[in-house]
Design a protein around this motif. Structure first.
Motif, mmCIF file in Angstrom:
data_model
loop_
_atom_site.group_PDB
_atom_site.id
_atom_site.type_symbol
_atom_site.label_atom_id
_atom_site.label_comp_id
_atom_site.label_asym_id
_atom_site.label_seq_id
_atom_site.Cartn_x
_atom_site.Cartn_y
_atom_site.Cartn_z
ATOM 1 N N SER A 1 -4.121 3.365 -3.243
ATOM 2 C CA SER A 1 -4.082 4.441 -3.018
ATOM 3 C C SER A 1 -4.425 5.652 -3.787
ATOM 4 C CB SER A 1 -2.731 4.769 -2.479
ATOM 5 O OG SER A 1 -2.054 4.272 -4.152
ATOM 6 N N VAL B 1 -0.029 6.362 0.704
ATOM 7 C CA VAL B 1 -0.336 7.368 0.965
ATOM 8 C C VAL B 1 -0.198 8.524 1.902
ATOM 9 C CG1 VAL B 1 -2.257 8.841 1.272
ATOM 10 C CG2 VAL B 1 -2.635 7.166 0.331
ATOM 11 N N ARG B 2 0.474 8.355 2.806
ATOM 12 C CA ARG B 2 1.211 8.838 3.776
ATOM 13 C C ARG B 2 2.141 9.281 3.536
ATOM 14 N NH1 ARG B 2 0.966 10.350 9.245
ATOM 15 N NH2 ARG B 2 2.678 9.668 10.591
ATOM 16 N N ILE C 1 -7.883 6.437 -2.783
ATOM 17 C CA ILE C 1 -8.651 7.520 -1.728
ATOM 18 C C ILE C 1 -8.695 9.139 -2.280
ATOM 19 C CG2 ILE C 1 -7.671 7.780 0.347
ATOM 20 C CD1 ILE C 1 -6.772 5.025 0.171
ATOM 21 N N GLY C 2 -9.621 9.579 -1.827
ATOM 22 C CA GLY C 2 -9.876 11.081 -1.388
ATOM 23 C C GLY C 2 -10.626 11.533 -2.327
ATOM 24 N N THR D 1 -3.241 9.435 6.507
ATOM 25 C CA THR D 1 -3.574 10.370 5.395
ATOM 26 C C THR D 1 -2.431 12.021 5.608
ATOM 27 O OG1 THR D 1 -5.477 11.195 6.092
ATOM 28 C CG2 THR D 1 -5.904 9.883 4.081
ATOM 29 N N ILE E 1 2.320 11.907 1.498
ATOM 30 C CA ILE E 1 1.739 13.044 1.256
ATOM 31 C C ILE E 1 3.862 13.760 2.875
ATOM 32 C CG2 ILE E 1 1.705 14.341 4.043
ATOM 33 C CD1 ILE E 1 -0.791 13.735 2.209
ATOM 34 N N PHE F 1 -3.764 2.818 2.467
ATOM 35 C CA PHE F 1 -2.931 4.511 3.033
ATOM 36 C C PHE F 1 -1.406 4.973 3.598
ATOM 37 C CE2 PHE F 1 -7.691 3.615 3.657
ATOM 38 C CZ PHE F 1 -8.411 4.880 3.826
#
Length: 327
Positions: A226, A73-74, A229-230, A265, A77, A70
């Motif tokens: 990763s 993932v951050r 995710i989503g 996220t 972003i 996660f």
């Protein structure tokens, strides 16, 4: 998503939304730097904990891979916001930061930046599928295909392929090849090559410092998680009925996540707001949602509901919604 919502702005309101959201699109240097430094430090800390856990048991390493994924993932972003010019006022600073993070995410920055811009420009448009999207057929297109073609599409849209094998091939193989873009895309080709050089250097450096076996035992589960995710819902419409802001408000669901996951996220669940104005930094999306309550009156998806949405694989043009495979 079954058509325009009664409370949604109509097509004539597009310019009005741009004006209303303009005040939120400027990045705040202090907040951007803090988000970058804190995300990088937390990811490095999580990675170090995973490495230390190898001496305890690999089960613990795999458990720690979840928060580490996660955090990666951050970081992505932040790369995403850099690509939109939403993270720094300086395009050069954004490109440098985005390119460095691209080595960790295995996503060549300038290649992704161009294809993602194309995705935003044509999001939800049936006539312009192919860049930045998960391939989605309409019901009529699916029924018109041969049995073999239908079988291939079913395999492609199976969750184990889409979020497992497909993700590995996409990031490990496809993103390593400059030939995935036209020859005229010279900057994007260079971006792929330099990302490969950076990735090779990173692997050699980390392998030398901690051991190649240990590096792979830590990095591989983080990378795989990763990428998986989503879950994304897609809105499709033909050229003669497509409108950019309608695709944003009706097609980009408000993915309402628990606060911790929303933070991890980077507020990406507020995707309908992001599609209205991609220059808004991720750390201001929640502020926009609170300032404009009408933006809550769009298709909303909870974490529990999102798992059921994996089976929605075809766009029904008559019902104007995503549907599962026909029996």
């Amino acid at each position: 998503m079954s058509g325009p919502l009664p409370d949604s702005p109509d097509q004539s309101a597009a310019a009005g939304w741009l004006a209303r959201l303009a005040a939120y699109k400027e990045p705040d240097l202090t907040r951007s730097v803090w988000q970058l430094v804190s995300a990088a430090a937390l990811y490095a800390g999580a990675w170090a904990l995973m490495y230390a856990s190898l001496g305890v048991g690999y089960w613990l390493t795999l458990l720690l891979a979840v928060p580490a994924a996660f955090l990666l993932v951050r970081l992505f972003i932040i790369q995403h916001d850099c690509g939109h010019g939403a993270f720094f006022r300086s395009p050069r600073a954004a490109d440098i930061v985005g390119s460095i993070i691209g080595v960790l995410t295995l996503t060549p920055y300038h290649y992704w930046k161009k294809t993602h811009a194309m995705h935003h420009a044509t999001s939800g448009n049936l006539e312009h599928r192919g860049f930045g999207d998960i391939d989605t057929l309409t019901v009529d297109e699916y029924l018109a295909r041969s049995r073999w073609e239908r079988f291939k599409y079913r395999v492609y849209r199976h969750p184990a392929v889409l979020f497992g094998v497909g993700a590995v091939l996409h990031f490990f193989v496809r993103h390593r090849l400059p030939t995935i873009v036209p020859r005229t895309w010279t900057r994007e080709r260079r971006s792929i090559l330099w990302t490969d050089v950076g990735l090779a250097s990173f692997v050699v450096l980390m392998g030398t410092l901690v051991g190649f076996r240990e590096f792979l035992l830590v990095q591989l589960p983080v990378a795989l998680l990763s990428w998986s995710i989503g879950v994304w819902l897609t809105y499709w419409e033909h050229d003669d009925r497509w409108a950019y802001h309608a695709a944003a408000l009706e097609g980009s669901s408000y993915y309402r996540l628990p606060k911790l996951l929303q933070w991890a996220t980077g507020n990406i669940g507020l995707h309908h707001i992001h599609h209205l104005n991609a220059r808004i930094p991720n750390y201001r999306l929640q502020q926009v949602l609170e300032a404009f309550p009408e933006l809550r009156r769009v298709a909303t998806l909870t974490l529990k509901e999102s798992f059921r949405c994996v089976r929605l694989v075809l766009w029904d043009e008559r019902a104007r919604k995503l549907v599962p495979f026909p029996a």
